[in-house]
Design a protein around this motif. Structure first.
Motif, PDB file in Angstrom:
ATOM      1  N   UNK A  98       0.844  -1.194   0.000  1.00 34.87           N
ATOM      2  CA  UNK A  98       0.000   0.000   0.000  1.00 34.87           C
ATOM      3  C   UNK A  98       0.875   1.237   0.000  1.00 34.87           C
ATOM      4  N   UNK A  99       0.526   2.204  -0.833  1.00 31.31           N
ATOM      5  CA  UNK A  99       1.271   3.458  -0.929  1.00 31.31           C
ATOM      6  C   UNK A  99       0.345   4.627  -0.598  1.00 31.31           C
ATOM      7  N   UNK A 100       0.883   5.587   0.106  1.00 32.52           N
ATOM      8  CA  UNK A 100       0.175   6.841   0.343  1.00 32.52           C
ATOM      9  C   UNK A 100       0.684   7.846  -0.676  1.00 32.52           C
ATOM     10  N   UNK A 101      -0.217   8.368  -1.510  1.00 35.39           N
ATOM     11  CA  UNK A 101       0.209   9.208  -2.626  1.00 35.39           C
ATOM     12  C   UNK A 101      -0.574  10.513  -2.644  1.00 35.39           C
ATOM     13  N   UNK A 102      -0.028  11.478  -3.331  1.00 40.56           N
ATOM     14  CA  UNK A 102      -0.689  12.763  -3.561  1.00 40.56           C
ATOM     15  C   UNK A 102      -0.697  13.046  -5.046  1.00 40.56           C
ATOM     16  N   UNK A 103      -1.833  13.417  -5.593  1.00 38.98           N
ATOM     17  CA  UNK A 103      -1.924  13.734  -7.004  1.00 38.98           C
ATOM     18  C   UNK A 103      -3.060  13.043  -7.726  1.00 38.98           C
ATOM     19  N   UNK A 104      -3.770  12.138  -7.030  1.00 39.50           N
ATOM     20  CA  UNK A 104      -4.943  11.488  -7.631  1.00 39.50           C
ATOM     21  C   UNK A 104      -6.164  12.311  -7.241  1.00 39.50           C
ATOM     22  N   UNK A 105      -6.587  13.191  -8.134  1.00 42.59           N
ATOM     23  CA  UNK A 105      -7.654  14.121  -7.769  1.00 42.59           C
ATOM     24  C   UNK A 105      -8.894  14.017  -8.645  1.00 42.59           C
ATOM     25  N   UNK A 106      -8.916  13.090  -9.607  1.00 42.39           N
ATOM     26  CA  UNK A 106     -10.111  12.879 -10.419  1.00 42.39           C
ATOM     27  C   UNK A 106     -10.317  11.386 -10.622  1.00 42.39           C
ATOM     28  N   UNK A 107     -11.539  10.997 -10.995  1.00 41.02           N
ATOM     29  CA  UNK A 107     -11.810   9.591 -11.286  1.00 41.02           C
ATOM     30  C   UNK A 107     -10.984   9.111 -12.469  1.00 41.02           C
ATOM     31  N   UNK A 108     -10.787   9.999 -13.445  1.00 35.37           N
ATOM     32  CA  UNK A 108     -10.011   9.615 -14.634  1.00 35.37           C
ATOM     33  C   UNK A 108      -8.567   9.275 -14.242  1.00 35.37           C
ATOM     34  N   UNK A 109      -7.943  10.111 -13.408  1.00 40.68           N
ATOM     35  CA  UNK A 109      -6.568   9.851 -12.993  1.00 40.68           C
ATOM     36  C   UNK A 109      -6.503   8.594 -12.125  1.00 40.68           C
ATOM     37  N   UNK A 110      -7.536   8.367 -11.350  1.00 40.71           N
ATOM     38  CA  UNK A 110      -7.607   7.156 -10.541  1.00 40.71           C
ATOM     39  C   UNK A 110      -7.544   5.918 -11.434  1.00 40.71           C
ATOM     40  N   UNK A 111      -8.374   5.938 -12.506  1.00 40.08           N
ATOM     41  CA  UNK A 111      -8.374   4.811 -13.430  1.00 40.08           C
ATOM     42  C   UNK A 111      -7.073   4.664 -14.188  1.00 40.08           C
ATOM     43  N   UNK A 112      -6.446   5.793 -14.543  1.00 37.64           N
ATOM     44  CA  UNK A 112      -5.176   5.733 -15.259  1.00 37.64           C
ATOM     45  C   UNK A 112      -4.067   5.133 -14.398  1.00 37.64           C
ATOM     46  N   UNK A 113      -4.018   5.510 -13.142  1.00 36.36           N
ATOM     47  CA  UNK A 113      -2.999   4.964 -12.245  1.00 36.36           C
ATOM     48  C   UNK A 113      -3.164   3.457 -12.123  1.00 36.36           C
ATOM     49  N   UNK A 114      -4.407   2.999 -11.969  1.00 41.44           N
ATOM     50  CA  UNK A 114      -4.646   1.567 -11.887  1.00 41.44           C
ATOM     51  C   UNK A 114      -4.207   0.861 -13.165  1.00 41.44           C
ATOM     52  N   UNK A 115      -4.508   1.450 -14.307  1.00 35.91           N
ATOM     53  CA  UNK A 115      -4.158   0.837 -15.586  1.00 35.91           C
ATOM     54  C   UNK A 115      -2.646   0.754 -15.763  1.00 35.91           C
ATOM     55  N   UNK A 116      -1.937   1.813 -15.376  1.00 40.68           N
ATOM     56  CA  UNK A 116      -0.472   1.815 -15.494  1.00 40.68           C
ATOM     57  C   UNK A 116       0.128   0.735 -14.614  1.00 40.68           C
ATOM     58  N   UNK A 117      -0.365   0.600 -13.394  1.00 39.80           N
ATOM     59  CA  UNK A 117       0.177  -0.407 -12.488  1.00 39.80           C
ATOM     60  C   UNK A 117      -0.128  -1.819 -12.975  1.00 39.80           C
ATOM     61  N   UNK A 118      -1.331  -2.040 -13.495  1.00 38.85           N
ATOM     62  CA  UNK A 118      -1.659  -3.373 -13.998  1.00 38.85           C
ATOM     63  C   UNK A 118      -0.854  -3.723 -15.241  1.00 38.85           C
ATOM     64  N   UNK A 119      -0.320  -2.708 -15.892  1.00 35.78           N
ATOM     65  CA  UNK A 119       0.502  -2.946 -17.074  1.00 35.78           C
ATOM     66  C   UNK A 119       1.913  -3.404 -16.720  1.00 35.78           C
ATOM     67  N   UNK A 120       2.296  -3.263 -15.434  1.00 35.53           N
ATOM     68  CA  UNK A 120       3.630  -3.668 -14.987  1.00 35.53           C
ATOM     69  C   UNK A 120       3.691  -5.186 -14.903  1.00 35.53           C
ATOM     70  N   UNK A 121       4.740  -5.775 -15.444  1.00 34.36           N
ATOM     71  CA  UNK A 121       4.917  -7.224 -15.383  1.00 34.36           C
ATOM     72  C   UNK A 121       4.985  -7.687 -13.930  1.00 34.36           C
ATOM     73  N   UNK A 122       4.179  -8.695 -13.602  1.00 32.17           N
ATOM     74  CA  UNK A 122       4.178  -9.244 -12.254  1.00 32.17           C
ATOM     75  C   UNK A 122       3.093  -8.681 -11.372  1.00 32.17           C
ATOM     76  N   UNK A 123       2.377  -7.646 -11.821  1.00 28.48           N
ATOM     77  CA  UNK A 123       1.283  -7.069 -11.040  1.00 28.48           C
ATOM     78  C   UNK A 123      -0.014  -7.755 -11.428  1.00 28.48           C
ATOM     79  N   UNK A 124      -0.720  -8.300 -10.437  1.00 23.52           N
ATOM     80  CA  UNK A 124      -1.957  -9.016 -10.716  1.00 23.52           C
ATOM     81  C   UNK A 124      -3.195  -8.160 -10.485  1.00 23.52           C
ATOM     82  N   UNK A 125      -3.094  -7.151  -9.646  1.00 24.84           N
ATOM     83  CA  UNK A 125      -4.247  -6.285  -9.365  1.00 24.84           C
ATOM     84  C   UNK A 125      -3.750  -4.975  -8.782  1.00 24.84           C
ATOM     85  N   UNK A 126      -4.487  -3.913  -9.054  1.00 26.10           N
ATOM     86  CA  UNK A 126      -4.139  -2.593  -8.519  1.00 26.10           C
ATOM     87  C   UNK A 126      -5.421  -1.831  -8.239  1.00 26.10           C
TER      88      UNK A 126
END
Length: 305
Positions: free
Chosen positions: A61-89
């Motif tokens: 779990x990470x505490x982050x600053x900069x996720x201020x819209x639903x769109x950015x929330x979805x983008x962050x999840x998509x970027x993390x799921x694109x990382x090899x070895x990540x099963x869920x974000x």
């Protein structure tokens, strides 16, 4: 309604999404229906979803600053799921947390670098964990103070107060009956329970104040907390002597419980910041790293939904 990025132009997160060829959330920024499974790399529908997580995968779990819209929330999840070895974000803008399930071969530092590449400010892991644990302990202390306070107050209101303030009650027979109970052998068990409840409430709910008062006493300093802890301890000791040693007076375990409740609620919801729980606030302030921003958000959940 579209969740536009208020910064304008292409942000680091948009650049990462474009470079990796990840599909962005739809224009409306709407979530998919609950229970729908979103394929890896697809940010559309970043709401609740079913993800297959291998049993041997770790969770960070990470505490982050900069996720201020639903769109950015979805983008962050998509970027993390694109990382090899990540099963869920899962990213939660409400409290600024990101949770990642990943293969043990993927280090926490590597995931932190991905988040930083997206333009997010990531709080130090130890700081976020300590703050989250301190907040949980603070909530537990409030619960102990309130519940134990009610458990002490109830028998006082039902039995002791009518015998102490007889003029408030119109039925002298009831008052006489209650007094007979207090004059019987049941009184010992009665006060044992009250003493145990009020003592535990004091030790648990006021534990940080007690530690700071002891530290102040060792340093030869007199503080408000030292006065409070000393006063409550003296009142508790006096009540115990009256209840079990035959000393003349009144048993005031109720005042001990009330003092604990008021002090705990004031600490949690008043002017004092209860999210930190150092044994000595002066030492903690001296050891705090100079490069930590006090306004950074802290992780309050595991980042999931």
């Amino acid at each position: 309604m579209r969740d536009n990025d208020h910064r304008g132009g292409e942000t680091p997160l948009d650049a990462v999404v474009r470079e990796r060829g990840i599909d962005a959330p739809d224009a409306a920024g709407e979530r998919g229906p609950p229970g729908d499974e979103a394929p890896a790399g697809d940010a559309a529908g970043s709401g609740p979803r079913v993800a297959r997580v291998p049993s041997d995968h770790d969770h960070d779990t990470f505490s982050v600053e900069g996720i201020d819209t639903d769109r950015r929330e979805g983008l962050v999840e998509a970027v993390l799921r694109d990382v090899d070895g990540v099963s869920a974000a899962s990213a939660t803008r409400r409290n600024g947390t990101v949770g990642v399930h990943h293969d043990p071969s993927v280090s926490r530092e590597a995931l932190r670098e991905v988040l930083a590449e997206c333009g997010l400010v990531v709080a130090p892991g130890d700081e976020a964990f300590e703050a989250r644990r301190a907040a949980q302990f603070a909530s537990a202390r409030v619960a102990v103070a309130v519940l134990f306070g009610l458990m002490v107050a109830t028998p006082y209101i039902a039995v002791l107060y009518p015998t102490r303030v007889e003029w408030l009650f119109y039925d002298p027979v009831t008052v006489q009956y209650l007094q007979s109970i207090l004059d019987s052998s049941m009184t010992t068990h009665f006060f044992v329970n009250l003493g145990a409840l009020s003592g535990l409430a004091f030790l648990v709910a006021c534990a940080p104040a007690i530690r700071r008062a002891v530290a102040a006493a060792r340093d030869g300093r007199f503080t408000n907390e030292a006065a409070f802890v000393g006063g409550v301890a003296a009142l508790y000791g006096y009540s115990t002597l009256v209840a079990f040693a035959g000393v003349e007076g009144a048993v005031h375990y109720d005042l001990v419980a009330y003092a604990v409740v008021v002090a705990t609620l004031w600490t949690e919801f008043g002017v004092t910041d209860a999210a930190t729980d150092p044994a000595s606030s002066d030492d903690a302030a001296a050891e705090a790293p100079a490069d930590v921003d006090a306004d950074e958000p802290v992780a309050m959940t595991d980042g999931g939904r």
